[in-house]
Design a protein around this motif. Structure first.
Motif, PDB file in Angstrom:
ATOM      1  N   GLY A 138       0.949  -1.341   0.063  1.00  0.00           N
ATOM      2  CA  GLY A 138      -0.075  -0.080  -0.031  1.00  0.00           C
ATOM      3  C   GLY A 138       0.909   1.323   0.020  1.00  0.00           C
ATOM      4  O   GLY A 138       0.437   2.218  -0.745  1.00  0.00           O
ATOM      5  N   MET A 139       2.060   1.268   0.821  1.00  0.00           N
ATOM      6  CA  MET A 139       2.726   2.475   0.923  1.00  0.00           C
ATOM      7  C   MET A 139       3.563   2.654  -0.513  1.00  0.00           C
ATOM      8  O   MET A 139       3.747   3.689  -1.074  1.00  0.00           O
ATOM      9  N   LEU A 140       4.071   1.705  -1.390  1.00  0.00           N
ATOM     10  CA  LEU A 140       4.576   1.902  -2.488  1.00  0.00           C
ATOM     11  C   LEU A 140       3.496   2.129  -3.389  1.00  0.00           C
ATOM     12  O   LEU A 140       4.086   2.935  -4.346  1.00  0.00           O
ATOM     13  N   LEU A 141       2.235   1.790  -3.621  1.00  0.00           N
ATOM     14  CA  LEU A 141       1.453   2.161  -4.467  1.00  0.00           C
ATOM     15  C   LEU A 141       1.239   3.655  -4.198  1.00  0.00           C
ATOM     16  O   LEU A 141       1.086   4.470  -5.389  1.00  0.00           O
ATOM     17  N   ASP A 142       1.097   4.187  -2.932  1.00  0.00           N
ATOM     18  CA  ASP A 142       0.938   5.525  -2.794  1.00  0.00           C
ATOM     19  C   ASP A 142       1.898   6.232  -3.262  1.00  0.00           C
ATOM     20  O   ASP A 142       1.853   7.480  -3.634  1.00  0.00           O
ATOM     21  N   LYS A 143       3.294   5.801  -3.182  1.00  0.00           N
ATOM     22  CA  LYS A 143       4.349   6.495  -3.501  1.00  0.00           C
ATOM     23  C   LYS A 143       4.357   6.758  -5.225  1.00  0.00           C
ATOM     24  O   LYS A 143       4.855   7.806  -5.672  1.00  0.00           O
ATOM     25  N   HIS A 144       4.179   5.328  -5.844  1.00  0.00           N
ATOM     26  CA  HIS A 144       4.506   5.367  -7.320  1.00  0.00           C
ATOM     27  C   HIS A 144       3.364   5.840  -8.152  1.00  0.00           C
ATOM     28  O   HIS A 144       3.255   6.447  -9.328  1.00  0.00           O
ATOM     29  N   ALA A 145       1.977   5.948  -7.386  1.00  0.00           N
ATOM     30  CA  ALA A 145       0.662   6.189  -8.158  1.00  0.00           C
ATOM     31  C   ALA A 145      -0.229   6.841  -6.957  1.00  0.00           C
ATOM     32  O   ALA A 145      -1.310   6.175  -6.612  1.00  0.00           O
ATOM     33  N   PRO A 146      -0.153   7.941  -6.730  1.00  0.00           N
ATOM     34  CA  PRO A 146      -0.811   8.451  -5.507  1.00  0.00           C
ATOM     35  C   PRO A 146      -2.450   8.557  -5.811  1.00  0.00           C
ATOM     36  O   PRO A 146      -2.524   8.862  -6.971  1.00  0.00           O
ATOM     37  N   LEU A 147      -3.179   8.641  -5.154  1.00  0.00           N
ATOM     38  CA  LEU A 147      -4.609   8.677  -5.103  1.00  0.00           C
ATOM     39  C   LEU A 147      -4.929  10.203  -5.706  1.00  0.00           C
ATOM     40  O   LEU A 147      -4.328  11.283  -5.139  1.00  0.00           O
ATOM     41  N   VAL A 148      -5.683  10.405  -6.840  1.00  0.00           N
ATOM     42  CA  VAL A 148      -5.874  11.519  -7.495  1.00  0.00           C
ATOM     43  C   VAL A 148      -7.419  11.754  -7.420  1.00  0.00           C
ATOM     44  O   VAL A 148      -8.167  10.810  -7.696  1.00  0.00           O
ATOM     45  N   GLU A 149      -7.858  12.825  -6.877  1.00  0.00           N
ATOM     46  CA  GLU A 149      -9.492  13.375  -6.964  1.00  0.00           C
ATOM     47  C   GLU A 149      -9.653  14.117  -8.246  1.00  0.00           C
ATOM     48  O   GLU A 149      -8.950  15.220  -8.354  1.00  0.00           O
ATOM     49  N   LYS A 150     -10.910  13.645  -8.930  1.00  0.00           N
ATOM     50  CA  LYS A 150     -11.168  14.477 -10.053  1.00  0.00           C
ATOM     51  C   LYS A 150     -12.732  14.778 -10.095  1.00  0.00           C
ATOM     52  O   LYS A 150     -13.419  13.970  -9.987  1.00  0.00           O
ATOM     53  N   SER A 151     -13.077  15.970 -10.333  1.00  0.00           N
ATOM     54  CA  SER A 151     -14.565  16.104 -10.648  1.00  0.00           C
ATOM     55  C   SER A 151     -15.002  16.150 -12.103  1.00  0.00           C
ATOM     56  O   SER A 151     -14.315  16.954 -12.849  1.00  0.00           O
ATOM     57  N   VAL A 152     -15.788  15.437 -12.236  1.00  0.00           N
ATOM     58  CA  VAL A 152     -16.349  14.993 -13.685  1.00  0.00           C
ATOM     59  C   VAL A 152     -17.754  15.363 -13.717  1.00  0.00           C
ATOM     60  O   VAL A 152     -18.443  15.203 -12.913  1.00  0.00           O
ATOM     61  N   ILE A 153     -18.168  15.678 -14.890  1.00  0.00           N
ATOM     62  CA  ILE A 153     -19.595  16.233 -15.183  1.00  0.00           C
ATOM     63  C   ILE A 153     -20.158  14.827 -15.646  1.00  0.00           C
ATOM     64  O   ILE A 153     -19.481  13.920 -16.551  1.00  0.00           O
ATOM     65  N   VAL A 154     -21.314  14.399 -15.190  1.00  0.00           N
ATOM     66  CA  VAL A 154     -22.103  12.954 -15.412  1.00  0.00           C
ATOM     67  C   VAL A 154     -22.788  13.434 -16.636  1.00  0.00           C
ATOM     68  O   VAL A 154     -23.513  14.286 -16.932  1.00  0.00           O
ATOM     69  N   ARG A 155     -22.532  12.440 -17.683  1.00  0.00           N
ATOM     70  CA  ARG A 155     -23.000  12.691 -19.078  1.00  0.00           C
ATOM     71  C   ARG A 155     -23.741  11.310 -19.310  1.00  0.00           C
ATOM     72  O   ARG A 155     -23.284  10.420 -18.787  1.00  0.00           O
ATOM     73  N   PRO A 156     -24.963  11.270 -19.980  1.00  0.00           N
ATOM     74  CA  PRO A 156     -25.749  10.029 -20.462  1.00  0.00           C
ATOM     75  C   PRO A 156     -24.743   9.176 -20.992  1.00  0.00           C
ATOM     76  O   PRO A 156     -24.041   9.704 -22.030  1.00  0.00           O
TER      77      PRO A 156
END
Length: 373
Positions: A183-201
């Motif tokens: 889990g620590m290595l995954l956070d180091k190489h690919a940290p969690l990213v938050e992104k707001s997206v518009i919900v489209r059909p």
């Protein structure tokens, strides 16, 4: 049709009306409409807030000598309403399609525009409303850029971690160590990213070809609206007809292909999805995915335990069965699995992952050599 459009603290109530022209078949008269319409106006004039009446009234309000049009206008004046459309809205040159609001209201702003239509004998009427448009629905997504991980560097970090240099002696501790380190290595190489997206059909049948055709149609529309030339009008008509045909063909071919490719069991799911839009999944109340998983595990554990208790408490007749012979086979020793055996089991397993996994399965398979050392 009666529709209320709301956004925040502002709202407008829109009434869409169609008045069929009197004929010997429907036996309608102008006096009947004026009486009914007058009663309707008395009712809606008492409604608080903004109101808009629009539609095809089949009334020649542009003709000052038309008695019916004058009576219609008197009704509007009596309840404080104003008609905004000036100009022909029908190919015959009459103003039949109207847009009405309170005479003290500013809900209709700007110039009411009559757009020459090319597919109908009536012309569209457009305006701007003094309302804030609703915001498109959006949601926050969390993700990791797994594909951007340098697997060579990731494997090097595994081999320099405590999981490799100082593994725990106990199995349970080793599992916890594996989850913590990975889990620590995954956070180091690919940290969690938050992104707001518009919900489209979701439109799986909408292709790049359709998107390009729509862009060309819009370009032709803007050019015709600006130039008003007959040649641009015809080009716009051709693009609109072509896009409509492509859209219908794409939808039909997509659904036909899905139905043709599925078996009898899948067919019911496809038809049900087309006829009944999917509802949102209703999960138990939870604060995290770990808590939700625990609730599911507890539910099924208690359910199985209840079945066992019911079976134990049930009065069942005792049955005796004669057994012939005796079992002489036994497991006395087990062969220790080699690295090759474990590698084969891992690589042959499905590449599926769960949010509770320390690292995704495809990344785990890529780094399997470092984990087997």
């Amino acid at each position: 049709m009666d529709v209320t459009i709301s956004q925040g603290s502002s709202s407008v109530r829109v009434f869409n009306i169609y008045r069929p022209p009197p004929s010997s078949e429907n036996k309608l008269t102008q006096s009947m409409f004026l009486e009914d319409f007058g009663t309707f106006l008395e009712t809606i004039s008492a409604i608080p807030g903004e109101i808009i009446l629009l539609g095809d009234f089949n009334c020649h309000v542009n003709d000052a000598d038309d008695r019916f049009a004058r009576a219609f206008q008197d009704l509007l004046d009596a309840v404080g309403l104003k008609q905004h459309v000036n100009g022909a809205t029908h190919k015959s040159g009459h103003t039949l399609d109207l847009m009405i609001s309170r005479d003290t209201s500013n809900v209709i702003t700007g110039v009411v525009e009559i757009i020459p239509e090319i597919f109908s004998d009536h012309y569209p009427v457009g305006c701007y409303l003094n309302l804030q448009p609703p915001k498109a629905p959006s949601k926050t997504m969390k993700y990791r850029k797994i594909r951007e991980i340098d697997t060579t560097e990731f494997m090097r970090d595994i081999e320099s971690s405590s999981l490799y240099t100082n593994p725990a002696p106990d199995l349970e501790e080793l599992v916890n160590q594996y989850e913590t380190v990975m889990g620590m290595l995954l956070d180091k190489h690919a940290p969690l990213v938050e992104k707001s997206v518009i919900v489209r059909p979701h439109c799986p049948w909408y292709t790049d070809e359709l998107r390009l055709a729509k862009q060309k149609k819009r370009q032709a529309e803007r050019k015709y609206t600006k130039s008003k030339l007959e040649i641009d009008k015809q080009i716009y008509a051709d693009h609109s007809k072509s896009y409509k045909t492509m859209l219908e063909t794409a939808k039909r071919d997509h659904h036909r292909s899905k139905i043709e490719d599925c078996d009898s069991k899948e067919l019911f799911r496809v038809v049900d999805k087309l006829c009944n839009p999917a509802a949102e999944l209703a999960f138990p109340d939870h604060n995290s995915e770990d808590e939700l998983a625990e609730k599911f595990a507890t539910y099924f554990d208690e359910k199985i335990q209840k079945i066992r208790n019911d079976l134990d408490s049930a009065d069942q007749p005792k049955k005796s069965s004669a057994t012939g012979g005796s079992c002489v086979s036994s497991f006395e020793t087990f062969r220790e699995l080699s690295s090759d055996d474990i590698r084969k089991i891992i690589m042959d397993s499905p590449t599926k992952s769960c949010p509770l996994d320390p690292i995704p399965t495809d990344l785990f398979k890529t780094c399997v050599e470092s984990l087997l050392l």
